[in-house]
Design a protein around this motif. Structure first.
Motif, PDB file in Angstrom:
ATOM      1  N   ASP A  97       2.545  49.218 -48.757  1.00 57.02           N
ATOM      2  CA  ASP A  97       2.388  48.021 -47.919  1.00 57.02           C
ATOM      3  C   ASP A  97       3.720  47.335 -47.640  1.00 57.02           C
ATOM      4  N   VAL A  98       4.701  47.496 -48.543  1.00 52.96           N
ATOM      5  CA  VAL A  98       6.016  46.903 -48.288  1.00 52.96           C
ATOM      6  C   VAL A  98       6.628  47.505 -47.022  1.00 52.96           C
ATOM      7  N   VAL A  99       6.577  48.834 -46.918  1.00 51.24           N
ATOM      8  CA  VAL A  99       7.159  49.501 -45.756  1.00 51.24           C
ATOM      9  C   VAL A  99       6.347  49.204 -44.494  1.00 51.24           C
ATOM     10  N   ALA A 100       5.024  49.230 -44.624  1.00 54.35           N
ATOM     11  CA  ALA A 100       4.182  48.961 -43.453  1.00 54.35           C
ATOM     12  C   ALA A 100       4.455  47.555 -42.916  1.00 54.35           C
ATOM     13  N   LEU A 158      11.133  37.470 -47.102  1.00 53.93           N
ATOM     14  CA  LEU A 158       9.793  37.395 -47.678  1.00 53.93           C
ATOM     15  C   LEU A 158       8.927  38.468 -47.038  1.00 53.93           C
ATOM     16  N   GLN A 159       8.355  39.302 -47.893  1.00 51.85           N
ATOM     17  CA  GLN A 159       7.524  40.399 -47.385  1.00 51.85           C
ATOM     18  C   GLN A 159       6.434  39.880 -46.470  1.00 51.85           C
ATOM     19  N   GLY A 160       6.296  40.501 -45.310  1.00 53.01           N
ATOM     20  CA  GLY A 160       5.248  40.129 -44.364  1.00 53.01           C
ATOM     21  C   GLY A 160       5.619  38.973 -43.459  1.00 53.01           C
ATOM     22  N   ARG A 161       6.670  38.217 -43.797  1.00 53.71           N
ATOM     23  CA  ARG A 161       7.049  37.092 -42.938  1.00 53.71           C
ATOM     24  C   ARG A 161       8.441  37.276 -42.335  1.00 53.71           C
ATOM     25  N   THR A 162       9.430  37.575 -43.189  1.00 57.12           N
ATOM     26  CA  THR A 162      10.792  37.749 -42.657  1.00 57.12           C
ATOM     27  C   THR A 162      11.472  39.020 -43.159  1.00 57.12           C
ATOM     28  N   GLN A 163      10.790  39.792 -44.008  1.00 52.19           N
ATOM     29  CA  GLN A 163      11.452  40.984 -44.556  1.00 52.19           C
ATOM     30  C   GLN A 163      11.326  42.175 -43.595  1.00 52.19           C
ATOM     31  N   THR A 164      12.345  42.349 -42.752  1.00 51.81           N
ATOM     32  CA  THR A 164      12.376  43.477 -41.825  1.00 51.81           C
ATOM     33  C   THR A 164      12.852  44.730 -42.573  1.00 51.81           C
ATOM     34  N   PRO A 185      15.654  46.587 -42.504  1.00 51.17           N
ATOM     35  CA  PRO A 185      16.972  46.572 -43.153  1.00 51.17           C
ATOM     36  C   PRO A 185      16.985  45.725 -44.437  1.00 51.17           C
ATOM     37  N   LEU A 186      16.244  44.617 -44.448  1.00 59.15           N
ATOM     38  CA  LEU A 186      16.188  43.783 -45.658  1.00 59.15           C
ATOM     39  C   LEU A 186      15.461  44.511 -46.777  1.00 59.15           C
ATOM     40  N   ALA A 187      14.383  45.218 -46.409  1.00 57.76           N
ATOM     41  CA  ALA A 187      13.626  45.967 -47.410  1.00 57.76           C
ATOM     42  C   ALA A 187      14.504  47.060 -48.022  1.00 57.76           C
ATOM     43  N   VAL A 188      15.316  47.714 -47.197  1.00 55.39           N
ATOM     44  CA  VAL A 188      16.235  48.744 -47.710  1.00 55.39           C
ATOM     45  C   VAL A 188      17.208  48.099 -48.688  1.00 55.39           C
ATOM     46  N   PHE A 189      17.772  46.973 -48.297  1.00 59.09           N
ATOM     47  CA  PHE A 189      18.814  46.348 -49.112  1.00 59.09           C
ATOM     48  C   PHE A 189      18.306  45.953 -50.495  1.00 59.09           C
ATOM     49  N   VAL A 190      17.147  45.305 -50.565  1.00 60.17           N
ATOM     50  CA  VAL A 190      16.677  44.868 -51.882  1.00 60.17           C
ATOM     51  C   VAL A 190      16.194  46.048 -52.727  1.00 60.17           C
ATOM     52  N   ALA A 191      15.834  47.158 -52.065  1.00 62.63           N
ATOM     53  CA  ALA A 191      15.349  48.313 -52.834  1.00 62.63           C
ATOM     54  C   ALA A 191      16.491  49.203 -53.315  1.00 62.63           C
ATOM     55  N   LEU A 192      17.670  49.081 -52.693  1.00 66.23           N
ATOM     56  CA  LEU A 192      18.728  50.076 -52.886  1.00 66.23           C
ATOM     57  C   LEU A 192      19.158  50.256 -54.330  1.00 66.23           C
ATOM     58  N   GLU A 193      19.272  49.161 -55.080  1.00 65.63           N
ATOM     59  CA  GLU A 193      19.785  49.306 -56.435  1.00 65.63           C
ATOM     60  C   GLU A 193      18.693  49.400 -57.493  1.00 65.63           C
ATOM     61  N   SER A 194      17.428  49.205 -57.088  1.00 67.56           N
ATOM     62  CA  SER A 194      16.370  49.275 -58.091  1.00 67.56           C
ATOM     63  C   SER A 194      15.452  50.459 -57.862  1.00 67.56           C
ATOM     64  N   ASN A 195      15.187  50.778 -56.598  1.00 67.86           N
ATOM     65  CA  ASN A 195      14.277  51.873 -56.295  1.00 67.86           C
ATOM     66  C   ASN A 195      14.869  52.682 -55.142  1.00 67.86           C
ATOM     67  N   ASP A 232      14.649  55.783 -54.242  1.00 71.23           N
ATOM     68  CA  ASP A 232      13.767  56.640 -53.461  1.00 71.23           C
ATOM     69  C   ASP A 232      13.112  55.844 -52.340  1.00 71.23           C
ATOM     70  N   ALA A 233      12.643  54.637 -52.678  1.00 70.75           N
ATOM     71  CA  ALA A 233      12.011  53.795 -51.668  1.00 70.75           C
ATOM     72  C   ALA A 233      13.032  53.419 -50.601  1.00 70.75           C
ATOM     73  N   ALA A 234      14.258  53.067 -51.029  1.00 70.58           N
ATOM     74  CA  ALA A 234      15.299  52.662 -50.080  1.00 70.58           C
ATOM     75  C   ALA A 234      15.611  53.796 -49.110  1.00 70.58           C
ATOM     76  N   VAL A 235      15.737  55.009 -49.650  1.00 71.83           N
ATOM     77  CA  VAL A 235      16.050  56.159 -48.795  1.00 71.83           C
ATOM     78  C   VAL A 235      14.895  56.438 -47.837  1.00 71.83           C
ATOM     79  N   ALA A 236      13.659  56.324 -48.349  1.00 77.43           N
ATOM     80  CA  ALA A 236      12.488  56.573 -47.497  1.00 77.43           C
ATOM     81  C   ALA A 236      12.433  55.569 -46.347  1.00 77.43           C
ATOM     82  N   ILE A 237      12.694  54.296 -46.651  1.00 79.79           N
ATOM     83  CA  ILE A 237      12.671  53.265 -45.600  1.00 79.79           C
ATOM     84  C   ILE A 237      13.789  53.537 -44.585  1.00 79.79           C
ATOM     85  N   SER A 238      14.966  53.938 -45.106  1.00 86.48           N
ATOM     86  CA  SER A 238      16.081  54.244 -44.212  1.00 86.48           C
ATOM     87  C   SER A 238      15.697  55.351 -43.244  1.00 86.48           C
TER      88      SER A 238
END
Lengths: 250, 269
Positions: free
Chosen positions: B52-55, B221-227, B229-239, B241-247
């Motif tokens: 749902d984060v990516v969607a 904020l997920q669903g309101r302002t998290q586009t 590129p923002l989702a990639v950025f916050v995922a990059l250092e913690s997850n 795989d998710a960051a690469v998938a979103i990219s």
């Protein structure tokens, strides 16, 4: 992804000496990798150390602890590492990148931060659940956001954030500008923001703290300089500076 | 160059220094994409990109970038026309200010937006008091940030097309009694249509990739302002795989649109 990190670290490796004009042969230079929240304190420590040891040149590379960890794993020629949490340092210990044992340097805790004058009348952790207030937290992927959610869970508060900022300084800026009513940041950040931001203590029964370890690195190009620097930071002179920036004794 | 050297002949005799440099140039863009592909967790990809984060991020990215493109067209085309056709004092200054966001670090743009349209901002404070409207931390904040950063691409593309236009057709229409607005609508706009499309695509692409101004002004904020590129950025250092998938989603969406539009429109320009 490890290769990506190696490449990135390679870029840092090439760029760092080029920018500073020194090389690994320059025994007077000490390269320190320090967590972002140490920005102000270490700028002061750098000056004090260089005054105490004329002829030395401390260079400080500031970034998020996890970025620094990746740079060191990728072979960056750092002498000293200060992490804002024990887990990033722990990874380096497991990977054999740390010489000896990391030593606890400071402890830091969270505070509620509100714009000067507290216009929304925030008084407690419970206010972070209010949908009428503009509430900011750090994203849970970064240490300050992870810690903040731990505190809220202990207090039984379900937060309703309007933004999850990617780092603590970005959150602090928005609070200082009065665009958010309340946020949760490190105690030391409230001090560094000066008059723009006021801090409200979180009761000890809920608050969580994080220990910042400091360590000399196995691959340090200047091990003697690294040891000297760590000695200085842990000495009375270093302690006074860290105290002044709000860092507690571990 | 004489008549016998058609396109085919030129290709056969392409000087090798140009070819070598051209290949290095292409590699600069292709190698990072390959890097991304080699780090992609292909096995878990479906699961990662249907989360749902990516969607939410994909939906927000499409909505905000398309709205920003629409606003850029409505405001940017008239602005480009004024810059190209009307001589007024300070025109060069206006042109510089309009294109400034292209060279400004987006974070600076975001901070400037915050100080202008934030709750305590120059315009934001009276706006908030009069209407209760609050731009930061809302989807409209993300749209405004996207528009601020991306609209210059539309303005300079369209202004360039207008300046290069043969004025005879417009003059002929005016001579035949068409009003200035009718000339603009019926003659000028159709003639610059390919540039208009090219400019709109560039604007959309820039808006889709926008990060710095959005996170600084609109927050995350997920669903309101998290586009995306923002989702990639916050995922990059913690997850990662998710960051690469979103990219990868971002690359796929962008490439599909750019290639599709290139075949349909850009070949004509």
């Amino acid at each position: 992804m490890k290769r990506f990190a190696t490449v990135m670290a390679g870029v840092v490796l090439v760029a760092t000496p080029a920018c500073s004009g020194t090389t690994a042969d320059d025994k007077s230079a000490v390269l320190v990798f320090a967590a972002s929240s140490m920005t102000d304190a270490f700028a002061e420590i750098e000056v004090a150390f260089e005054n105490a040891h004329p002829g030395t040149d401390v260079q400080i590379n500031i970034a998020g602890s996890s970025s620094l960890r990746e740079q060191i794993l990728g072979g960056a020629p750092a002498d000293v590492f200060v992490s804002a949490d024990e887990s990033n340092m722990g990874t380096l210990v497991i990977e054999g990148e740390v010489a000896g044992q990391p030593r606890p340097l400071v402890v830091n805790g969270l505070q509620l931060a509100v714009p000067a004058g507290n216009p929304a009348g925030v008084s407690s952790l419970g206010d972070l659940a209010s949908s009428d207030l503009l509430v900011g937290l750090c994203a849970e992927q970064v240490p300050c956001g992870f810690l903040a959610r731990g505190v809220l869970a202990r207090a039984g508060v379900e937060p309703s954030p309007d933004t999850n900022e990617p780092d603590v300084r970005a959150l602090l800026t928005k609070i200082g500008a009065g665009e958010l009513d309340v946020g949760m940041v490190y105690r030391t950040d409230v001090i560094s923001a000066g008059d723009l931001v006021e801090g409200i203590d979180i009761p000890d029964e809920y608050n969580l703290s994080t220990i910042y370890p400091i360590a000399q690195l196995e691959g340090a190009p200047n091990p003697a300089g690294a040891a000297l620097f760590i000695e200085f930071v842990l000495s009375e002179a270093g302690r006074v500076i860290l105290d002044g920036h709000g860092f507690g004794l571990p | 160059m004489n008549e016998s050297t058609g396109p085919r002949r030129v290709r056969e005799s392409a000087p090798w220094p140009l070819v070598v440099l051209g290949i290095i140039g292409v590699a600069l863009f292709v190698v990072p994409l390959l890097g991304l592909a080699t780090r992609t967790p292909w096995g878990d990809l479906t699961e990662l990109i249907t989360s749902d984060v990516v969607a939410d991020a994909l939906r927000l990215s499409l909505v905000t970038s398309l709205l920003a493109t629409a606003i850029s067209l409505v405001l940017g085309v008239p602005l480009a026309w004024l810059l190209a056709r009307v001589e007024f004092p300070g025109r060069n200054v206006v042109r510089a200010v309009v294109t400034l966001p292209m060279v400004l670090p987006p974070v600076v743009g975001g901070a400037a937006l915050l100080f202008a349209f934030g709750r305590r901002g120059l315009v934001g404070e009276p706006l908030n008091e009069a209407t209760g409207l609050l731009l930061p931390f809302s989807i409209w904040g993300a749209v405004l940030a996207n528009t601020f950063v991306a609209m210059p691409f539309l303005v300079i593309t369209v202004e360039g097309a207008l300046s290069g236009l043969d004025p005879h057709f417009e003059r002929a229409a005016a001579t035949l009694g068409a009003s200035r607005l009718t000339v603009f609508r019926r003659v000028t706009l159709p003639m610059i249509a390919p540039s208009l499309v090219a400019g709109a695509v560039l604007t959309w692409a820039r808006a889709l990739g926008e990060f710095g101004a959005t996170v600084t002004f609109a927050g995350n904020l997920q669903g309101r302002t998290q586009t995306l590129p923002l989702a990639v950025f916050v995922a990059l250092e913690s997850n990662r795989d998710a960051a690469v998938a979103i990219s990868l989603v971002l690359v796929a969406v962008s490439l599909t649109v750019l290639i599709g539009l290139r075949d349909r429109w850009w070949a004509r320009t």
